[in-house]
Design an enzyme around this catalytic site. Structure first.
Site, mmCIF file in Angstrom:
data_model
loop_
_atom_site.group_PDB
_atom_site.id
_atom_site.type_symbol
_atom_site.label_atom_id
_atom_site.label_comp_id
_atom_site.label_asym_id
_atom_site.label_seq_id
_atom_site.Cartn_x
_atom_site.Cartn_y
_atom_site.Cartn_z
ATOM 1 C CB THR A 80 50.955 -88.412 16.164
ATOM 2 O OG1 THR A 80 50.111 -89.661 16.332
ATOM 3 C CG2 THR A 80 52.460 -88.227 16.411
ATOM 4 C CG ASP A 151 45.228 -91.794 19.863
ATOM 5 O OD1 ASP A 151 46.099 -92.125 20.138
ATOM 6 O OD2 ASP A 151 44.303 -92.210 19.097
HETATM 7 N N1 ASP Z 1 47.094 -92.764 17.472
HETATM 8 C C1 ASP Z 1 46.994 -91.361 16.955
HETATM 9 C C2 ASP Z 1 45.772 -90.754 16.484
HETATM 10 O O1 ASP Z 1 45.126 -91.232 15.610
HETATM 11 C C3 ASP Z 1 47.870 -91.537 15.404
HETATM 12 C C4 ASP Z 1 48.290 -90.262 14.745
HETATM 13 O O2 ASP Z 1 47.852 -89.313 14.752
HETATM 14 O O3 ASP Z 1 48.929 -90.531 13.814
HETATM 15 O O4 ASP Z 1 45.324 -89.816 17.083
#
Ligand code: ASP
Length: 656
Positions: A80, A151
């Site tokens: 993210t 991700d």
């Molecule tokens: N879905 C994202 C990831 O793990 C969540 C994040 O980065 O907070 O890459």
């Protein structure tokens, strides 16, 4: 995945691609995965070279300056933190955007300093963290962006190996490492890296964020900049997670919230550091490697491992299917303090059969806090059928440790089982009761000074202990050093000049004390106020045994190649063979030149030190290097009228 540096065009990656179909152990070739864009500051990344080639010195036209700098490599894997909302209002990673955008953020990158340092318009130059009040060093950082950005839910063990290998390949060129990562599987990656990076001597911090760094409300900026500050300024030789103002031991963490900015916790171990107005590191908690061995990386992981969470009425068929080959290691997540339904003989028999087949089964609790213990019959049955206690390991740590331990093909099954119960990287609390006499001594002094608050006691300890340890080192008194340690002293603590006991022991040439400190995990990488490492002290006192011991522990010289060239020339002008040998043992390339282009060979030829010439020749790749006047070492020998040396260096004769 492939990678690119500082947002530049893609370079070839390791080619370890996606590993979805892989069930065999992962083994990556050890090769350089990407080009260093700090090459103005740092020589190209090393391959596994001969000691003479292995050095960490700067090349190029560095401007002279008083500011102390630290170099941090940032490995940006995705998550993210670097995502943006797309047309469908969904967060997705955007390739090549992070570096381009943060170059324009004045509170993350100091463009003015970068221009002064690297020249205007150097788009590939490292990024520079703005000055941080209270911190000793300016942090220069280089970002390696992986392609594709992931991700973290899509990451595999191949990606862990990729990150570990990239850290390994550039280890000597940086003071610390920051990995930008999605939060969902961050604890798994942190745990795995803590095992894969063996004898780690530098700080590795993994961080990410709940809100993208590009948004107005973001935790990404604080997490990223704090991680950079700590990685550049503090030697914490662990794989840590920085999140929500806390530095946590990576293999103790769990993601506890999908929406709070305080998303991680380490339930069984307090934070290693808190960031408030200041950075407060609790050095007594730092887990240090206590073997005298060089940093290395273990990339071979076994993917045939799994997490089996017991629940009431779990069926035998589910249980059996899970334990069936090719499964080699299972984390059994039991109830409470390690209990399973002891009235389910079918399940217990299944565990016994699997264990006899060589499957390593490790018992961890489903509770976020606490440990498994042999206190109920329902837990004892597991021990009786060969299930191993995992104490207070998190499921993430236990799973990645299994993949690591089973991947150690050189270890027989019994050793693997033993390792699973041993505390390798601070991931479990050993049951051996610790005798904590901490702070008795400090308490006594504190009472006489009428001090009582925890902060005052900490401050007093930080002031008293380095001085007392140094006194013990100066006296060569190992017993006293051990006593101080028992009183709670941090043997890696530094005094006001940022010098550690190891600096002093190296300077004094006390091999026994140096060995003792290294066995107690004192870092070889701490630089004092004058940027000197313990290795430099050993070189300055020409203690060859200590140099070799430090090198075997992963020490390496730091500093600009010109400065080292000057030192080599100075040694040659004094005819000091021993000093040249010291530099060679410390991994220095003896052909480095001083700012006027002269090498030690030039100087020794001029002064007629034939013994030095004999010593250096086998280490010099090019004996015809010209200095700024266009003169070679041979020319110097002629001008100094040293016929026998001229004979040795005569290019015509060499080619005969
Ligand atoms: N879905 C994202 C990831 O793990 C969540 C994040 O980065 O907070 O890459």
């Amino acid at each position: 995945m492939s990678s690119n540096e500082n947002g530049s065009a893609n370079a070839n990656g390791n080619g370890n691609g996606n590993g979805n179909e892989c069930s065999a152990p992962i083994s990556l070739p050890l090769k350089v995965s990407s080009q260093c864009s700090l090459e103005k500051v740092i020589p190209p990344s090393p391959t596994l070279q001969s000691p003479a080639m292995r050095r960490n010195v700067s090349e190029g036209n560095l401007i002279a300056q008083d500011v102390k700098e630290a170099r941090v490599r940032v490995i940006y894997t995705g998550g993210t933190i670097g995502m943006m909302r797309n047309d469908r209002n969904v967060l997705a990673p955007i390739p090549n955007a992070l570096v381009r955008i943060i170059r324009k953020y004045p509170n993350i990158h100091d463009e003015e300093y970068a221009e002064r340092r690297f020249g205007a318009g150097a788009s590939m130059a490292p990024l520079v963290l703005p000055y941080v009040q209270g911190e000793a060093r300016r942090v220069l950082y280089q970002v390696t962006e992986y392609t594709p950005l992931l991700d973290s839910s899509n990451m595999t063990m191949h990606d862990w190996a990729r990150i570990a290998n990239d850290i390994y390949q550039s280890y000597e060129f940086f003071d610390g490492f920051v990995v930008l990562h999605g939060t969902d599987t961050l604890s798994y990656t942190a745990s795995a890296l803590s095992f894969m990076l063996e004898n780690l001597g530098k700080t590795v911090i993994i961080t990410g964020s709940q809100l993208p760094i590009f948004e107005t409300r973001t935790d990404g900026k604080d997490n990223f900049t704090s991680a950079l500050i700590i990685a550049g300024n503090y030697v914490i030789p662990e794989v840590c997670i920085f999140f929500g103002n806390k530095l946590l031991r990576g293999n103790r963490t769990v993601k506890v919230s999908s929406n709070s900015l305080d998303a991680f916790n380490s339930p069984n171990v307090p934070p290693l550091a808190h960031i408030g107005i200041n950075v407060n590191v609790d050095y007594r908690l730092i887990f240090r490697p206590c073997s005298v061995e060089r940093f290395c990386v273990h990339l071979q992981l076994d993917e045939n491992v799994g997490l089996l969470r017991i629940f009431p009425s779990i069926s035998l068929s589910t249980f059996r299917a899970f334990l069936a080959p090719p499964m080699r290691g299972v984390v059994l997540q039991s109830f409470g303090s390690g209990n399973v339904p002891s009235n389910r003989k079918d399940l217990i028999d299944e565990l016994k059969t699997a264990s006899e087949r060589g499957v390593i089964i490790i018992n961890c609790t489903q509770c976020p806090n606490g440990s498994v213990a042999e206190i109920y019959h329902t837990g004892k049955v597991l021990f009786d059928v060969g299930v191993i206690p995992g104490y207070d390991m998190t499921p993430e740590a236990a799973l990645s440790k299994l993949a690591y331990v089973i991947g150690k093909e050189e270890w027989p099954l019994e050793v693997k089982k033993q390792m699973m119960q041993s505390n390798l990287r601070g991931e479990l609390t050993s049951t051996a009761a610790l005798k904590m006499e901490d702070y008795d001594l400090v308490d006594a002094v504190a009472r006489s000074l009428h001090l009582s608050s925890p902060q005052e006691l900490d401050q007093l300890g930080a002031t008293l202990f380095p001085a007392m340890i140094n006194a013990a080192v100066a006296e060569g008194d190992i017993k006293k050093i051990n006593n101080l340690k028992a009183y709670g002293a941090d043997l890696s603590g530094s005094n006001h000049d940022h010098r550690t006991a190891l600096h002093l022991a190296c300077q004094m040439g006390n091999l026994q004390i140096v060995r003792h400190l290294l066995h107690n995990g004192v870092s070889v990488h701490i630089r004092d106020r004058y940027d000197r490492t313990p290795l430099q002290e050993a070189v300055s006192t020409d203690n060859h045994e200590i140099i070799q011991l430090l090198i075997s522990c992963g020490a390496h010289l730091t500093g600009s190649s010109r400065a080292v060239g000057e030192q080599l020339c100075a040694a040659a002008s004094r005819g000091s063979l021993r000093r040249l040998q010291s530099y060679q043992l410390a991994g220095t390339d003896l052909s480095l030149s001083d700012p006027s282009g002269r090498t030690a060979l030039h100087v020794a030829a001029l002064h007629g030190f034939e013994e030095l010439i004999h010593y250096m020749l086998p280490y010099m790749e090019n004996t015809d290097k010209k200095d700024m006047l266009g003169l070679t070492a041979y020319d110097y020998a002629l001008r100094g009228s040293h016929a026998s040396i001229a004979d040795l260096l005569n290019p015509a004769k060499k080619n005969e």
